[in-house]
Design an enzyme around this catalytic site. Structure first.
Site, PDB file in Angstrom:
ATOM      1  N   SER A  86       0.841  -1.198   0.000  1.00 28.97           N
ATOM      2  CA  SER A  86       0.000   0.000   0.000  1.00 28.97           C
ATOM      3  C   SER A  86       0.870   1.239   0.000  1.00 28.97           C
ATOM      4  O   SER A  86       2.002   1.224   0.502  1.00 28.97           O
ATOM      5  CB  SER A  86      -0.862  -0.022   1.260  1.00 28.97           C
ATOM      6  OG  SER A  86      -1.399   1.257   1.517  1.00 28.97           O
ATOM      7  N   TYR A  91      -1.091  -0.088  10.127  1.00 31.49           N
ATOM      8  CA  TYR A  91      -1.326  -0.766   8.852  1.00 31.49           C
ATOM      9  C   TYR A  91      -0.131  -0.582   7.915  1.00 31.49           C
ATOM     10  O   TYR A  91       0.391  -1.548   7.344  1.00 31.49           O
ATOM     11  CB  TYR A  91      -2.594  -0.187   8.223  1.00 31.49           C
ATOM     12  CG  TYR A  91      -2.884  -0.656   6.820  1.00 31.49           C
ATOM     13  CD1 TYR A  91      -3.447  -1.908   6.594  1.00 31.49           C
ATOM     14  CD2 TYR A  91      -2.639   0.167   5.717  1.00 31.49           C
ATOM     15  CE1 TYR A  91      -3.732  -2.337   5.306  1.00 31.49           C
ATOM     16  CE2 TYR A  91      -2.919  -0.253   4.432  1.00 31.49           C
ATOM     17  CZ  TYR A  91      -3.464  -1.504   4.228  1.00 31.49           C
ATOM     18  OH  TYR A  91      -3.739  -1.921   2.951  1.00 31.49           O
ATOM     19  N   LYS A 151       2.455  -3.432   6.469  1.00 27.94           N
ATOM     20  CA  LYS A 151       2.707  -3.621   5.032  1.00 27.94           C
ATOM     21  C   LYS A 151       4.201  -3.453   4.720  1.00 27.94           C
ATOM     22  O   LYS A 151       4.762  -4.194   3.910  1.00 27.94           O
ATOM     23  CB  LYS A 151       1.873  -2.639   4.204  1.00 27.94           C
ATOM     24  CG  LYS A 151       0.379  -2.967   4.180  1.00 27.94           C
ATOM     25  CD  LYS A 151       0.122  -4.284   3.454  1.00 27.94           C
ATOM     26  CE  LYS A 151      -1.363  -4.565   3.263  1.00 27.94           C
ATOM     27  NZ  LYS A 151      -1.604  -5.912   2.687  1.00 27.94           N
TER      28      LYS A 151
END
Lengths: 329, 329
Positions: B127, B151, B155
């Site tokens: 991402s 998050y 990632k």
């Protein structure tokens, strides 16, 4: 003040312990308790007025970190690691100690901070191995992390976790990317970078040493004394200045093997240099080729971190700290 | 050829499944088996000649990855993730799925490759959240990873693991950093970025939509069709061209809200635009302000990845793929 050193039996850990006990304070606060943990029981130095708790532990087990964090130390130095060569050879062990061990520690701190307000300063020793070729000649603090070893990968992951747990207010982390420590005292270890020390350390006391790479190889060095200074300073700095970027390239000395050898010649003469046997090792050469050679450390320098500026100085520190101030007759 | 999709029940996973079944091949090889895994059982489409195995699984359990890797799929698309908002709210769940889930998968592949020669292509959806402010106006592939969410941290760690396991020859990984998917089909949701889709999707079918930010806000977009194209292409490319840097910024369209609205006007007229109600939300505006706006994707483009070049194109794709080819009367 309670201080925990994980990896206290290692070379840097022992020197850090000595430095803390020499002053008996950190950040002007008296040290009351020193917890020393490592895979073997760290030596317990004599330290009047300071409670020393030395433990042999396996940090790849979650409950070990839970026990250590339950002591709620104010400052945690996390130095424990499987070194690069061994982490490359033993995939599982490297990930178990370098990744799981670090994450278990941070998670155990989180459990403590959930229980009751707690946010220790955590000084995490990272490494320049987080960077991998191709890179610029001088690597800045904020160069892309592309490790080319499992060790470097594990350290880079540690940095990311340190930043996230710090951002969340679980701990107050400072990651320091140590140069290769030179001259590392004692016996050779399994680090692929070991020869950078042994080509000086052994000849200085009349012993032979093996050089597995070309003289033109450039590398990035700091003395054990400088490394201890980095750790102590990282425990002191105001982390507000770091923002979300918690890991720093430590200052160091960029020098070639030829420059190391020339400094050896000046310190101990041609007969010391003659003790270096050239024995090219393609596996070591390939690993070293993927390592960074020079760094822009302006961020760390502006925060007050300091290192040596010549190999003459590094050799002099070794003679002073390890050889009682003079070369053997 | 056996293909495994982890996260097959999500919007992109479903479209990827459809695309694979539409051709019945990947890289000119006929697909014989398609394993679809997600936290809920993915729909099982009708596919003559292809064995479809749909499973509801919890990838935060190591044995789930072991079962999936034991099928020895040739290509694995790993799309499963706890999204940014939820990973920020639920620390443990985010790490369990996004970090542990990914690591268990790679470890299970390692166990298979230890048993008998095996090195699947693994397409990992990363991402743009791996990047955190401050950053330049256009972010290159190799900009420093400083995620400012858990998050993004998870990632970034996935990218590091993907690179290390690839370097070791355990798997053949490609990480793709997806732009915001626009126009995301379905109902409006509460994601902070949801308005980028809803200000087009709702007015196109005569429904009102809320715009919480200024028209001048710039963001980074690609259609669901482009996202599926990225995944398929990542399964095809020669990874020798990636070297040790396995993760890529995917191409996208950098556009302002004003440009989105102008494209809506051209596609559906002033009356569609009139359905957008401006309702400034300082909280959303502040979040969006911290997001990246534009990327240098020359590496991905040179490898053949493609995205849309205008919002007219993105709207046309939505009308074709989601609205049966025409706007409602």
């Amino acid at each position: 003040m309670h201080i925990l050193i994980i990896g206290a039996a290692g070379m840097v850990g022992r020197k850090l312990t000595q430095a803390l006990l020499a002053t008996g304070t950190l950040n002007d606060s008296p040290i009351t308790t020193l917890t020393l943990a490592d895979v073997v029981t760290p030596e317990t130095p004599d330290a009047p007025g300071i409670a020393i708790d030395a433990r042999a532990v396996d940090i790849s087990r979650a409950e070990v970190a839970e026990d250590l964090a339950a002591l709620r130390p104010d400052v945690i130095f996390h130095l424990a690691a499987i070194v690069s060569g061994e982490a490359e050879q033993d995939f599982e062990k490297g990930y178990a100690i370098n990744l799981d061990g670090t994450r278990f520690l941070f998670e155990a701190i989180r459990a403590q901070s959930d229980r009751e307000r707690y946010c220790p300063r955590v000084v995490f020793t990272s490494s320049i191995a987080v960077f991998g070729a191709p890179f610029p000649n001088r690597i800045g603090d904020e160069f892309f992390l592309t490790p080319r070893t499992s060790y470097g990968t594990q350290k880079a992951i540690g940095e990311l976790l340190l930043a996230d747990y710090s951002r969340r207010g679980i701990l107050d982390g400072v990651g320091i990317r140590l140069p290769t420590i030179c001259i590392r005292p004692g016996k050779p270890n399994k680090a692929a970078s070991g020869f950078f020390s042994s080509i000086l350390r052994e000849p200085l006391v009349g012993l032979p040493a093996v050089l597995p790479v070309e003289d033109s190889v450039r590398h990035w060095h700091a003395s054990p004394r400088a490394a201890v200074g980095f750790l102590l300073h990282a425990a002191r700095i105001d982390t507000a200045a770091l923002g979300h970027r918690r890991s720093l390239n430590m200052p160091g000395l960029s020098a070639t093997v030829a420059e190391q050898i020339e400094a050896l010649r000046r310190a101990a003469g041609d007969k010391a240099v003659a003790l270096i046997r050239r024995e090219p090792d393609p596996m070591v050469a390939e690993m070293v080729d993927g390592w960074a050679r020079d760094f822009d450390t302006s961020r760390a320098v502006s925060l007050g971190f300091e290192a040596e500026r010549s190999f003459a100085e590094i050799i002099a520190i070794h003679i002073e700290d390890e050889l009682g101030g003079q070369l053997p007759g």
